[in-house]
Motif scaffolding. Structure first.
Motif, PDB file in Angstrom:
ATOM      1  N   ASP A  87      76.354   8.477  22.321  1.00 64.43           N
ATOM      2  CA  ASP A  87      75.577   8.813  21.126  1.00 64.43           C
ATOM      3  C   ASP A  87      75.380  10.321  21.066  1.00 64.43           C
ATOM      4  O   ASP A  87      75.215  10.975  22.111  1.00 64.43           O
ATOM      5  CB  ASP A  87      74.192   8.146  21.171  1.00 64.43           C
ATOM      6  N   LEU A  88      75.371  10.883  19.876  1.00 66.94           N
ATOM      7  CA  LEU A  88      75.117  12.319  19.712  1.00 66.94           C
ATOM      8  C   LEU A  88      73.660  12.540  19.316  1.00 66.94           C
ATOM      9  O   LEU A  88      73.166  11.920  18.366  1.00 66.94           O
ATOM     10  CB  LEU A  88      76.054  12.895  18.634  1.00 66.94           C
ATOM     11  N   LEU A  89      72.985  13.426  20.039  1.00 64.96           N
ATOM     12  CA  LEU A  89      71.562  13.668  19.839  1.00 64.96           C
ATOM     13  C   LEU A  89      71.333  15.125  19.462  1.00 64.96           C
ATOM     14  O   LEU A  89      71.990  16.025  20.006  1.00 64.96           O
ATOM     15  CB  LEU A  89      70.790  13.363  21.124  1.00 64.96           C
ATOM     16  N   ASP A  90      70.387  15.359  18.544  1.00 64.70           N
ATOM     17  CA  ASP A  90      70.058  16.748  18.235  1.00 64.70           C
ATOM     18  C   ASP A  90      69.169  17.305  19.344  1.00 64.70           C
ATOM     19  O   ASP A  90      68.890  16.623  20.334  1.00 64.70           O
ATOM     20  CB  ASP A  90      69.430  16.888  16.841  1.00 64.70           C
ATOM     21  N   LEU A  91      68.734  18.550  19.186  1.00 67.02           N
ATOM     22  CA  LEU A  91      68.003  19.207  20.278  1.00 67.02           C
ATOM     23  C   LEU A  91      66.744  18.443  20.658  1.00 67.02           C
ATOM     24  O   LEU A  91      66.467  18.210  21.841  1.00 67.02           O
ATOM     25  CB  LEU A  91      67.649  20.642  19.864  1.00 67.02           C
ATOM     26  N   GLU A  92      65.950  18.033  19.665  1.00 69.77           N
ATOM     27  CA  GLU A  92      64.697  17.334  19.968  1.00 69.77           C
ATOM     28  C   GLU A  92      64.960  15.944  20.524  1.00 69.77           C
ATOM     29  O   GLU A  92      64.303  15.510  21.478  1.00 69.77           O
ATOM     30  CB  GLU A  92      63.830  17.252  18.707  1.00 69.77           C
ATOM     31  N   GLU A  93      65.923  15.240  19.949  1.00 69.69           N
ATOM     32  CA  GLU A  93      66.259  13.901  20.450  1.00 69.69           C
ATOM     33  C   GLU A  93      66.751  13.965  21.887  1.00 69.69           C
ATOM     34  O   GLU A  93      66.493  13.043  22.678  1.00 69.69           O
ATOM     35  CB  GLU A  93      67.338  13.278  19.556  1.00 69.69           C
ATOM     36  N   TYR A  96      63.862  13.820  24.324  1.00 66.20           N
ATOM     37  CA  TYR A  96      63.217  12.516  24.468  1.00 66.20           C
ATOM     38  C   TYR A  96      64.157  11.432  24.992  1.00 66.20           C
ATOM     39  O   TYR A  96      63.728  10.304  25.225  1.00 66.20           O
ATOM     40  CB  TYR A  96      62.571  12.115  23.140  1.00 66.20           C
ATOM     41  N   ALA A  97      65.432  11.815  25.195  1.00 69.13           N
ATOM     42  CA  ALA A  97      66.353  10.888  25.861  1.00 69.13           C
ATOM     43  C   ALA A  97      66.137  10.897  27.370  1.00 69.13           C
ATOM     44  O   ALA A  97      66.556   9.985  28.074  1.00 69.13           O
ATOM     45  CB  ALA A  97      67.795  11.281  25.548  1.00 69.13           C
ATOM     46  N   LEU A  98      65.459  11.947  27.866  1.00 73.35           N
ATOM     47  CA  LEU A  98      65.202  12.051  29.301  1.00 73.35           C
ATOM     48  C   LEU A  98      64.089  11.104  29.734  1.00 73.35           C
ATOM     49  O   LEU A  98      63.194  10.789  28.943  1.00 73.35           O
ATOM     50  CB  LEU A  98      64.787  13.479  29.649  1.00 73.35           C
ATOM     51  N   PRO A  99      64.110  10.666  30.987  1.00 72.09           N
ATOM     52  CA  PRO A  99      62.975   9.910  31.511  1.00 72.09           C
ATOM     53  C   PRO A  99      61.715  10.766  31.376  1.00 72.09           C
ATOM     54  O   PRO A  99      61.770  11.998  31.469  1.00 72.09           O
ATOM     55  CB  PRO A  99      63.346   9.688  32.981  1.00 72.09           C
ATOM     56  N   GLU A 100      60.589  10.137  31.165  1.00 76.60           N
ATOM     57  CA  GLU A 100      59.343  10.869  30.896  1.00 76.60           C
ATOM     58  C   GLU A 100      58.994  11.850  32.012  1.00 76.60           C
ATOM     59  O   GLU A 100      58.480  12.940  31.754  1.00 76.60           O
ATOM     60  CB  GLU A 100      58.197   9.876  30.691  1.00 76.60           C
ATOM     61  N   ASP A 101      59.312  11.497  33.258  1.00 78.44           N
ATOM     62  CA  ASP A 101      58.938  12.375  34.369  1.00 78.44           C
ATOM     63  C   ASP A 101      59.812  13.623  34.458  1.00 78.44           C
ATOM     64  O   ASP A 101      59.530  14.532  35.242  1.00 78.44           O
ATOM     65  CB  ASP A 101      58.974  11.612  35.696  1.00 78.44           C
ATOM     66  N   LYS A 102      60.872  13.686  33.655  1.00 70.52           N
ATOM     67  CA  LYS A 102      61.750  14.859  33.667  1.00 70.52           C
ATOM     68  C   LYS A 102      61.612  15.697  32.394  1.00 70.52           C
ATOM     69  O   LYS A 102      62.313  16.696  32.235  1.00 70.52           O
ATOM     70  CB  LYS A 102      63.207  14.440  33.855  1.00 70.52           C
ATOM     71  N   TRP A 143      74.313  16.936  21.332  1.00 69.44           N
ATOM     72  CA  TRP A 143      74.770  16.678  22.697  1.00 69.44           C
ATOM     73  C   TRP A 143      74.943  15.176  22.886  1.00 69.44           C
ATOM     74  O   TRP A 143      74.129  14.378  22.386  1.00 69.44           O
ATOM     75  CB  TRP A 143      73.760  17.179  23.719  1.00 69.44           C
ATOM     76  N   ARG A 144      75.978  14.780  23.628  1.00 66.05           N
ATOM     77  CA  ARG A 144      76.092  13.362  23.968  1.00 66.05           C
ATOM     78  C   ARG A 144      74.957  12.998  24.914  1.00 66.05           C
ATOM     79  O   ARG A 144      74.520  13.799  25.731  1.00 66.05           O
ATOM     80  CB  ARG A 144      77.437  13.082  24.638  1.00 66.05           C
ATOM     81  N   ARG A 145      74.510  11.777  24.815  1.00 66.69           N
ATOM     82  CA  ARG A 145      73.423  11.301  25.676  1.00 66.69           C
ATOM     83  C   ARG A 145      73.789  11.490  27.143  1.00 66.69           C
ATOM     84  O   ARG A 145      72.982  11.954  27.946  1.00 66.69           O
ATOM     85  CB  ARG A 145      73.133   9.818  25.377  1.00 66.69           C
ATOM     86  N   ARG A 146      75.031  11.178  27.507  1.00 67.46           N
ATOM     87  CA  ARG A 146      75.455  11.288  28.900  1.00 67.46           C
ATOM     88  C   ARG A 146      75.449  12.750  29.356  1.00 67.46           C
ATOM     89  O   ARG A 146      75.161  13.041  30.505  1.00 67.46           O
ATOM     90  CB  ARG A 146      76.830  10.662  29.102  1.00 67.46           C
ATOM     91  N   THR A 147      75.775  13.679  28.453  1.00 65.38           N
ATOM     92  CA  THR A 147      75.791  15.104  28.807  1.00 65.38           C
ATOM     93  C   THR A 147      74.404  15.560  29.251  1.00 65.38           C
ATOM     94  O   THR A 147      74.247  16.236  30.279  1.00 65.38           O
ATOM     95  CB  THR A 147      76.249  15.959  27.607  1.00 65.38           C
ATOM     96  N   ILE A 148      73.391  15.189  28.465  1.00 66.97           N
ATOM     97  CA  ILE A 148      72.022  15.597  28.763  1.00 66.97           C
ATOM     98  C   ILE A 148      71.503  14.906  30.024  1.00 66.97           C
ATOM     99  O   ILE A 148      70.866  15.530  30.876  1.00 66.97           O
ATOM    100  CB  ILE A 148      71.099  15.296  27.563  1.00 66.97           C
ATOM    101  N   LEU A 149      71.782  13.620  30.160  1.00 68.38           N
ATOM    102  CA  LEU A 149      71.281  12.885  31.330  1.00 68.38           C
ATOM    103  C   LEU A 149      71.942  13.390  32.611  1.00 68.38           C
ATOM    104  O   LEU A 149      71.277  13.525  33.645  1.00 68.38           O
ATOM    105  CB  LEU A 149      71.530  11.389  31.147  1.00 68.38           C
ATOM    106  N   ASP A 150      73.251  13.688  32.552  1.00 64.58           N
ATOM    107  CA  ASP A 150      73.939  14.224  33.737  1.00 64.58           C
ATOM    108  C   ASP A 150      73.392  15.601  34.100  1.00 64.58           C
ATOM    109  O   ASP A 150      73.196  15.918  35.276  1.00 64.58           O
ATOM    110  CB  ASP A 150      75.448  14.316  33.488  1.00 64.58           C
ATOM    111  N   TRP A 151      73.173  16.438  33.081  1.00 57.49           N
ATOM    112  CA  TRP A 151      72.635  17.783  33.321  1.00 57.49           C
ATOM    113  C   TRP A 151      71.257  17.686  33.980  1.00 57.49           C
ATOM    114  O   TRP A 151      70.967  18.382  34.952  1.00 57.49           O
ATOM    115  CB  TRP A 151      72.547  18.526  31.998  1.00 57.49           C
ATOM    116  N   ALA A 152      70.412  16.817  33.447  1.00 52.00           N
ATOM    117  CA  ALA A 152      69.054  16.683  33.986  1.00 52.00           C
ATOM    118  C   ALA A 152      69.070  16.144  35.410  1.00 52.00           C
ATOM    119  O   ALA A 152      68.268  16.545  36.253  1.00 52.00           O
ATOM    120  CB  ALA A 152      68.225  15.761  33.086  1.00 52.00           C
TER     121      ALA A 152
END
Length: 268
Positions: A87-93, A96-102, A143-152
Motif C-alpha cells: 500500500d502507498l501511504l502519504d507522510l502522515e499515514e 500512523y502505520a508504525l506500532p504505537e510504541d515507535k 511510501w510503501r507500507r513495507r518501506t516505512i516498517l522496515d526503516w523503523a
C-alpha cells in the motif's frame, strides 16, 4: 492510502480521462457526481487521489449512457480493502502505520522528511510532481507500507534500543549531479552579491529553472550563508540574519538560524 493494485490518479489525470480542463473538473466537482467513486486521499490532505481504474470505468459508462440518452448506471471496480505491505501511504499515514510504541509526534515526523540527523527513506512514489534536472519537484510523496516498517525496524530509537545491524546503511547516497552542483554555486555567488534583493523568481530566470526548483535552491543557499555567518559569530542573532538576507518575516530568519545551528551541531 493508495491500496496495492490500484493505479493512482490526481485531478489532472481525472480531467484528461473525462476530456475536461483540470479547472473545470475542480470547479464542477465532477467526482461527486460519480456514484461509487472512492477518494483515496486521507481527509484533510492537500490533493485528491482516485483509482484510475474507477475513473476509466465511470467515463465509459457516461459515454454509453449519453449515446442512448440514459442516466449513467455506474458499476465501478472495487477498491481493495484491508492492509497490504505494498500500500502507498502519504507522510502522515506513514507515521500512523508504525506500532504505537515507535511513533513520534507528527511535527517531529515531518522534520524527518528532510532531516540531516534522522531522515526517512526515499519515497517510493510521487503523484503530480515534475522532473527537473533529475529531481522530482512538487507533487506529493508516498511510501510503501513495507518501506516505512522496515526503516523503523532497523533504526536506532524508540522501541529499538539496539539500533541497526552493524554495517547496515539506512540509505544510499545519491551520486553527485554536476549540473545541480554548478547551479548551487551560481546561486550562492548571486546571493553574496545581492543578498537583500534576490528572490526565487530572479534566481529561476538567472539559472533557467522552474520557480519551484529555484525556491529550493535559494533556501539551500541562504542556509549555507547563515551557517558561514554562524561560524564567524556563534552569538548570531535572528535580527542580523533578517537584515543580511533582506527577509521581511522574522520567523523565516528565525527558522533559518535554527536550522543552521542544528546542521552545525550535527556536523560536529
Amino acid at each position: 492510502m493508495i491500496p496495492n493494485g490500484v493505479t493512482p490518479a490526481g485531478d489532472q489525470t481525472a480531467a484528461d480521462i473525462f476530456g475536461l480542463s483540470v479547472g473545470y473538473w475542480q470547479d464542477t466537482k465532477h467526482w461527486e457526481k460519480i456514484r461509487g467513486l472512492k477518494l483515496l486521499n486521507r481527509p484533510g490532505s492537500r490533493r485528491r487521489v482516485y483509482s484510475k481504474e474507477q475513473l476509466l470505468a465511470a467515463r465509459a459508462e457516461e459515454e454509453r449512457a449519453k449515446a442512448v440518452n440514459e442516466t449513467p448506471r455506474y458499476d465501478l471496480p472495487q477498491v481493495p480493502a484491508g492492509e497490504h505491505p505494498d500500500d502507498l501511504l502519504d507522510l502522515e499515514e506513514s507515521l500512523y502505520a508504525l506500532p504505537e510504541d515507535k511513533r513520534v509526534t507528527l511535527s517531529t515526523w515531518k522534520t524527518y522528511r528532510y532531516g540531516t540527523k534522522t531522515r526517512l527513506p526515499a519515497p517510493d512514489f510521487n503523484l503530480g510532481g515534475k522532473e527537473v534536472d533529475g529531481e522530482v519537484v512538487g507533487g506529493e510523496d508516498f511510501w510503501r507500507r513495507r518501506t516505512i516498517l522496515d526503516w523503523a525496524a532497523n533504526r536506532r530509537g524508540r522501541g529499538n534500543p539496539k539500533g541497526r545491524p552493524v554495517g547496515r546503511k539506512e540509505s544510499q547516497a545519491r551520486p553527485s549531479n554536476p549540473q545541480a552542483e554548478e547551479r548551487r554555486k551560481r546561486a550562492r555567488l548571486l546571493l553574496d552579491e545581492i543578498p537583500t534583493v534576490l528572490t526565487a523568481k530572479m534566481l529561476g530566470e538567472h539559472l533557467g529553472v522552474h520557480p519551484v526548483h529555484a525556491e529550493r535552491i535559494l533556501r539551500a543557499a541562504r542556509l549555507d550563508k547563515v551557517r558561514e555567518m554562524l561560524d564567524g559569530n556563534p552569538d548570531l542573532l535572528v535580527e542580523e540574519v533578517r537584515e543580511t538576507l533582506g527577509l521581511d518575516v522574522h520567523t523565516h530568519a528565525k527558522k533559518l538560524l535554527y536550522k543552521a545551528r542544528q546542521a552545525s551541531a550535527d556536523a560536529q
